[in-house]
Design a protein around this motif. Structure first.
Motif, short mmCIF file in Angstrom:
data_model
loop_
_atom_site.label_atom_id
_atom_site.label_comp_id
_atom_site.label_asym_id
_atom_site.label_seq_id
_atom_site.Cartn_x
_atom_site.Cartn_y
_atom_site.Cartn_z
N PRO A 34 58.03 56.39 34.09
CA PRO A 34 57.22 57.28 33.25
C PRO A 34 55.76 57.25 33.69
O PRO A 34 55.37 56.44 34.52
CB PRO A 34 57.37 56.65 31.87
CG PRO A 34 57.59 55.21 32.14
CD PRO A 34 58.26 55.08 33.48
N PRO A 38 49.91 59.57 30.15
CA PRO A 38 50.45 60.93 30.36
C PRO A 38 49.34 61.98 30.33
O PRO A 38 48.43 61.89 29.52
CB PRO A 38 51.39 61.11 29.18
CG PRO A 38 50.86 60.21 28.13
CD PRO A 38 50.18 59.07 28.80
N HIS B 96 61.01 59.19 22.57
CA HIS B 96 61.53 60.19 23.52
C HIS B 96 61.14 61.56 23.00
O HIS B 96 61.97 62.35 22.57
CB HIS B 96 63.03 60.04 23.66
CG HIS B 96 63.44 58.67 24.13
ND1 HIS B 96 63.28 58.26 25.42
CD2 HIS B 96 63.95 57.61 23.46
CE1 HIS B 96 63.70 57.01 25.55
NE2 HIS B 96 64.10 56.58 24.37
N GLY B 106 62.60 62.40 28.31
CA GLY B 106 61.40 61.68 28.69
C GLY B 106 61.42 60.22 28.28
O GLY B 106 62.06 59.83 27.29
N ILE B 107 60.74 59.43 29.06
CA ILE B 107 60.58 58.00 28.76
C ILE B 107 59.14 57.84 28.35
O ILE B 107 58.25 58.40 29.00
CB ILE B 107 60.87 57.17 30.02
CG1 ILE B 107 62.25 57.52 30.52
CG2 ILE B 107 60.68 55.70 29.77
CD1 ILE B 107 63.17 56.41 30.70
N SER B 109 55.33 56.82 27.95
CA SER B 109 54.38 56.24 28.89
C SER B 109 53.97 54.86 28.38
O SER B 109 54.11 54.54 27.20
CB SER B 109 53.16 57.14 28.96
OG SER B 109 52.51 57.17 27.71
#
Lengths: 923, 218
Positions: A34, A38, B96, B106-107, B109
């Protein structure tokens, strides 16, 4: 565990499977990684779109780039940009391929050796310090950069204490004769703006606007012109794409175009008499200057039949407003400026100025340095350092010999480039620049259109933006007066608003200038053009081609692989001869011919075609520059000798494939009655195929298709089609899902070219489906002929049974070198060796559109909500994607047209692809 | 797609591997962890415990398609779904987040993890590794447990935002656990349902979902 036959077989195959597993080179990634922090706006699995500008050629179309997980995967035209209006040419489509190309440079080179950036920047600094200390000049030689980046070059030079005008704009393919002719005729150098759609008759004097200039904008305008019922005539030595799109192709003896246009002007002036929209004094002056160009004299010189000029003049007068464009490269000899002047005069006589021909004032541009001045100063030893910025003069061979020699006299040459081009190879210092999709700039292709080029992703390689390298150098020298504080990107963000960046630029309507024909127009006409080169030689025609546009587009693997629509050659240039010329020279199709001109020699395979005037040699721009000398424009003006070398190059496409043999594949109808005879439905032994909700399909209007191949290139990028290389292309292993099938047929009126964009027809009664032993191909409820790769075992029965020849077999594991994998579209399976594939009608786009509508709670899809990649990029909107079950859709409207037909309809395959016959003068 | 012909063999290979494994214990039963720790002889080795040296290359896992009960791997941090989704009752979508917006769930962050772990369980080894990584702006790598081959196009959002058909009693919404199993009870997550075409189609048939090949194969 009880051992049964089933478990035994399972275990046995399992052991085998483990063995195979070991042999598997590619495994699914083991780790999920990940983001550490982000980005705010990224949703993994969903695409983001950014507006930017395509920099593959100076047309600078606005582009929308689709980015997945931070990597650009597809480029499309920006619908808001006035130049592209949603479409792109093949060159623009290939930009993604070039972004990830293994030939891109990621490390600086110092003296040909890879060095770290510190070292390279130190070397740049050293060079600058030395040059400045010696009191020599620093010059920037750049591709045309007239926006913020160009201004930065000037400011940077000024900060170093140099004149800010020491920026040479390197534009070797610019058609300078047009501006010169315009200056002589109207006294203005403003940018001309043509309105094709409003012109009822369009006459092109060798102007291949579909191939050169701003091809997307011109092709779209041509499409509108044809749809509005306009006619067009092309005058030029070969049947180019532009000529094939016209209703009539005329050719005159090359070099006599000026005589022809002057004769035409005389006829127009005579016929209009007192109705001519010019002051009497000007008209009288023209009358006397044009007097020698009577019909007989013109017909004799240009070897046209008598009366042709008069007929054309009458047609032009009858179809007001008309438009005459050109001269293009194929007509541009040493008298090109006078010819351009004559074309403008003709437009003025016809009253087209202000109607279909307007002039728009250019935005002010900072003064630059002329190429001639650069050469002079370099020869005088005044220039100590040159910074090349995406300029490759050495690629133009003898044409740019003067500039190449001047560069050789400059002590230090540093090159900002994406690839190690010919000039960069000679440079002491090579500084790899970001790709245009990774960096900032702005381009003004024409007045009123200022496109913003913004980075859409982080760089793939260890490159640095040229602007920031220059800024860093200035800071290190302590000379920052007048330069931006931060990076160039920050300066760009300050120069434009957030809204403008999002929209992709600043667009405004520019009021045309009022111009009038000068009384001095056509005052001094040049002597007939003289040819240079071997006396025994044939005139050389330099042909712009769509794959490499005007030759300036750097060569990309994808563009190389796509066969040229007319000649069928891929991965090579070629030389064209008329059959009679070929016979005289003892040349057969596919023979490698040695051509020798004043500039040098080049060996090319021969293409023997009726689509060229006899007694000529035509070579595409890229190879032709090796034959030319620097004495004239890259155009007409030299003679070359052609001698077969005795070698052969197999043709990619068999000769027979270029004729229709009367099979009526690409059909045409007469313009007077644009209707095909009605077809009765054929009986079928099978039950009718039902499509409960949708029947997806394509409607391809052959009347609009120019054969440019943007659809083919878009399909390559969208659907992860492999590039197989020259050898496999010659074996007929092209993987193209959508090809441009071109036919050149001899008709009583002369050769006639037609283009048939040909992909899977998505038949309801598909011959391929019936023969697949594994049901890998089947007809879906939505009308698609689906291919399930995981089921396919590669028998190739389907390929054999397809009457359209559109199925492709993966003979090899096609390599994807370097970063090429990053450009793969994650929504489309990458096919393996041993499976068959073909057009999926962009099924991933259909599913995504349907999913989006479902999630929005909509039962109905809007027409145009889902667009296949080929339809999206088509500059002329020849291809339309849609639902044939939706009666209100554009595709249904087209399918109901009297020109609509199904390809090989007699086979009753009931395709989902509808073609619309081309309108011709006489069908 | 990486293996067109070998794919069929692979599925069988996975089945063969299964054959020599003990049956997967019922979710939540005490045997679940034991099964994860105790590796059957024919399974590939799995790295144990939190990784001391994450940069060292890890042995291949030999990912197999549709392998039910695949031994559960342990990643760089011994993350427990039972602690998060079970004991603390944190909903799946809290971490998620993209599952309802995107085809990909999604993983989270590292920074998202730190949203809680700045305050919670700071002293635990795993959290300390996490904190160090986030500080160094290095992502944590997670072992992949649920594998859909790359020639299959599965959309999380299409499944989670499905509309139940009024006339269909089986057409209740799809929930995470329908495919991923009861991860809330598993300290180390493992694949309990077989990700095979049969499983997908079984459900699509029951719930009257589209069953054309091109729904998943593109």
């Amino acid at each position: 565990m009880r051992l049964t036959r089933r478990t035994f077989l399972g275990s046995a195959v399992g052991v085998l499977g483990i063995g195979l597993l070991e042999g598997c080179k590619e495994k699914l990634p083991r780790y999920l990684v990940p983001y550490s922090a982000p980005p705010d706006d990224v949703v993994p699995g969903l695409a983001r779109k950014y507006r930017t500008v395509c920099r593959e050629c100076p047309a600078a179309c606005g582009a929308t780039v689709r980015v997945r997980e931070g990597r650009a995967v597809k480029m499309e035209g920006s619908p808001d940009h006035p130049v592209s209006l949603g479409a792109l040419c093949p060159g623009g489509q290939a930009a993604i391929e070039r972004l990830y190309a293994p030939t891109r440079l990621g490390t600086p080179l110092l003296g040909g050796k890879e060095v770290a950036w510190d070292r390279a920047e130190a070397a740049l600094l050293e060079g600058l310090t030395g040059t400045l200390a010696a009191g020599k000049r620093v010059v920037v030689l750049s591709r045309p950069e007239h926006g913020q980046l160009g201004a930065l070059f000037g400011a940077w030079l000024a900060a170093l204490g140099q004149p800010s005008s020491q920026v040479v704009s390197f534009d070797p393919m610019a058609r300078g004769w047009l501006r010169e002719g315009q200056r002589r005729a109207f006294g203005t150098t403003a940018t001309p703006s043509y309105d094709f759609a409003a012109a009822r008759l369009l006459l092109s004097i060798g102007d291949d606007f579909v191939e050169e200039g701003s091809p997307v904008e011109a092709a779209r305008a041509l499409g509108e012109h044809r749809a509005a019922g306009g006619r067009s005539i092309y005058l030029g030595p070969r049947l180019s794409l532009t000529a094939a799109s016209a209703d009539e192709w005329l050719s005159v003896e090359p070099g006599t175009e000026l005589t022809f246009v002057l004769g035409l002007a005389r006829q127009v002036l005579e016929r209009l008499g007192s109705r001519v929209a010019l002051p009497p004094a000007v008209a009288d002056g023209l009358r006397s200057r044009l007097a020698p160009y009577d019909d007989a004299a013109v017909a004799a010189r240009s070897r046209l039949s008598k009366g042709t000029v008069a007929e054309l003049a009458a047609a032009l007068i009858a179809a007001s407003p008309s438009l005459v464009v050109g001269p293009g490269r194929v007509a541009a000899g040493s008298d090109a400026a006078a010819l351009a002047e004559a074309v403008y005069v003709l437009n003025a006589l016809l009253g087209n100025v202000g109607k279909t021909l307007r002039f728009l004032a250019d935005p002010p541009r900072p003064p630059g340095m002329e190429q001639a001045e650069f050469i002079r100063r370099a020869a005088a030893g005044e220039i100590g350092m040159v910074l090349l910025h995406h300029a490759d003069p050495l690629a133009f061979g003898p044409v740019q010999a003067g500039l190449a020699a001047a560069l050789g006299r400059v002590p230090i040459v540093a090159a900002f480039t994406n690839e190690l081009d010919l000039t960069a190879r000679q440079a002491q210092l090579v500084l790899p620049d970001h790709h245009f999709l990774e960096s900032w700039s702005d381009v003004t292709p024409r007045p009123g259109v200022q496109g913003i080029q913004q980075p859409v992703m982080t760089p793939v390689l260890g490159t640095r933006p040229a602007a920031d390298v220059l800024l860093a150098a200035a800071r290190a020298l302590g000379k920052t007066a007048g330069l931006p504080e931060g990076s160039f990107g920050e300066a760009m963000r300050q120069a434009f608003t957030e809204k403008e960046i999002e929209a992709g630029g600043r667009f405004e309507v520019v009021t045309p200038l009022a111009v009038a024909l000068l009384p001095s127009a056509l005052g001094s006409l040049p002597a007939p053009a003289q040819r240079r080169g071997p006396g025994m030689g044939l005139p050389l025609v330099v042909a712009p081609t769509i794959r490499h546009l005007d030759g300036r587009t750097p060569r990309s693997a994808l563009l190389q692989e796509m066969p040229d629509p007319l000649s069928g050659f891929s991965w090579t240039g070629w030389v064209e001869f008329h059959p009679t010329t070929a016979l005289a020279l003892k040349v057969k199709a596919g023979d490698v011919v040695a051509l020798e001109g004043p500039g040098g020699r080049v060996d090319l395979p021969a293409h023997v075609t009726p689509a060229i005037r006899p007694g000529l040699v035509a070579v595409p721009v890229g190879d032709a520059t090796s034959l030319l000398d620097g004495a004239g424009p890259i155009g007409l003006g030299v003679r070359v000798t052609a001698v077969p070398t005795g070698l052969q190059r197999p043709l990619h496409l068999p000769e027979e494939g270029r004729h229709q043999h009367g099979r009526e594949l690409a059909r045409s109808v007469s313009r007077a009655a644009p209707r095909l005879p009605p077809q009765d439905p054929l009986p079928s032994m099978y039950p009718a195929v039902e499509h409960p909700d949708h029947r997806w399909g394509l409607a391809i209007d052959l009347d609009r298709c120019t054969g440019c191949g943007a659809c083919t290139a878009a399909c390559y990028v969208e659907n992860n089609l492999p590039i197989v290389g020259a050898e496999d292309m010659q074996r007929g292993r092209s993987m193209s899902w959508l090809r441009i099938q071109a036919f050149v047929d001899e008709t009583p009126a002369g050769p006639e070219a037609s283009f048939l964009p040909l992909g899977c027809q998505h038949c309801s009664n598909a011959p391929c489906e019936a023969v697949c032993p594994t049901f890998a191909t089947y007809h879906t409820q939505e009308g698609l002929n689906a291919q399930i790769y995981a089921r396919c075992i590669g028998t190739r029965y389907c390929e054999n049974n397809c009457p359209y020849g559109v199925r492709r077999f993966n003979f090899s594991e096609w390599p994807r070198e370097g970063n090429a994998r990053l450009g793969l579209n994650p929504d489309v399976t990458v096919r393996d060796r041993g499976v068959t594939e073909k057009c999926s009608l962009c099924i991933h786009r259909i599913s995504a559109g349907e999913e989006e509508a479902r999630l929005d709670g909509r039962k109905q899809l809007r027409d145009g909500e889902i667009v296949s990649a080929c339809a999206a990029t088509c500059p002329t909107r020849a291809i339309v994607f849609g639902d044939l079950k939706d009666p209100g859709s554009e595709i249904s409207r087209r399918a109901a047209d009297g020109r609509a037909y199904k390809l090989l309809g007699e086979l009753n395959t009931e395709p989902g692809v509808v073609y619309l016959a081309r309108r011709r003068e006489k069908a | 797609m990486s293996f067109a012909h070998t794919r069929h063999a692979l599925v069988v290979a996975a089945a063969a591997m299964l054959a020599c494994q003990p049956p997967a214990p019922a979710p939540g039963s005490p045997g679940a962890e034991a099964a994860a720790a105790e590796l059957p002889a024919c399974a590939p080795p799995v790295e144990a415990g939190p990784a001391g040296a994450p940069s060292a290359p890890l042995p291949p896992l030999g990912i197999t398609i549709g392998a039910q009960g695949e031994p559960a791997p342990v990643g760089e941090v011994a993350f427990s779904h039972r602690a998060h989704a079970g004991d603390c009752k944190i909903p799946c979508l809290a971490c998620h987040v993209f599952a309802t917006q995107s085809p990909v769930a999604g993983i989270p962050s590292g920074r998202k993890c730190m949203g809680c772990h700045k305050f919670v369980a700071k002293e635990k080894l795993g959290v300390r590794i996490l904190a160090a990584r986030v500080k160094a702006e290095q992502p944590l790598r997670w072992e992949r447990v649920f594998v859909v081959p790359d020639f299959i196009y599965f959309s999380h959002r299409a499944h989670l935002r499905i509309e139940a058909k009024a006339d269909c009693k089986d057409c209740e919404k799809v929930e995470c656990k329908d495919c991923h199993g009861d991860v809330a009870s598993q300290k180390v997550v493992r694949q309990e349902t077989p990700f095979t075409m049969g499983m997908c189609l079984g459900c699509h048939e029951k719930k009257r979902a589209p069953r054309g090949c091109t729904v998943c194969h593109k």
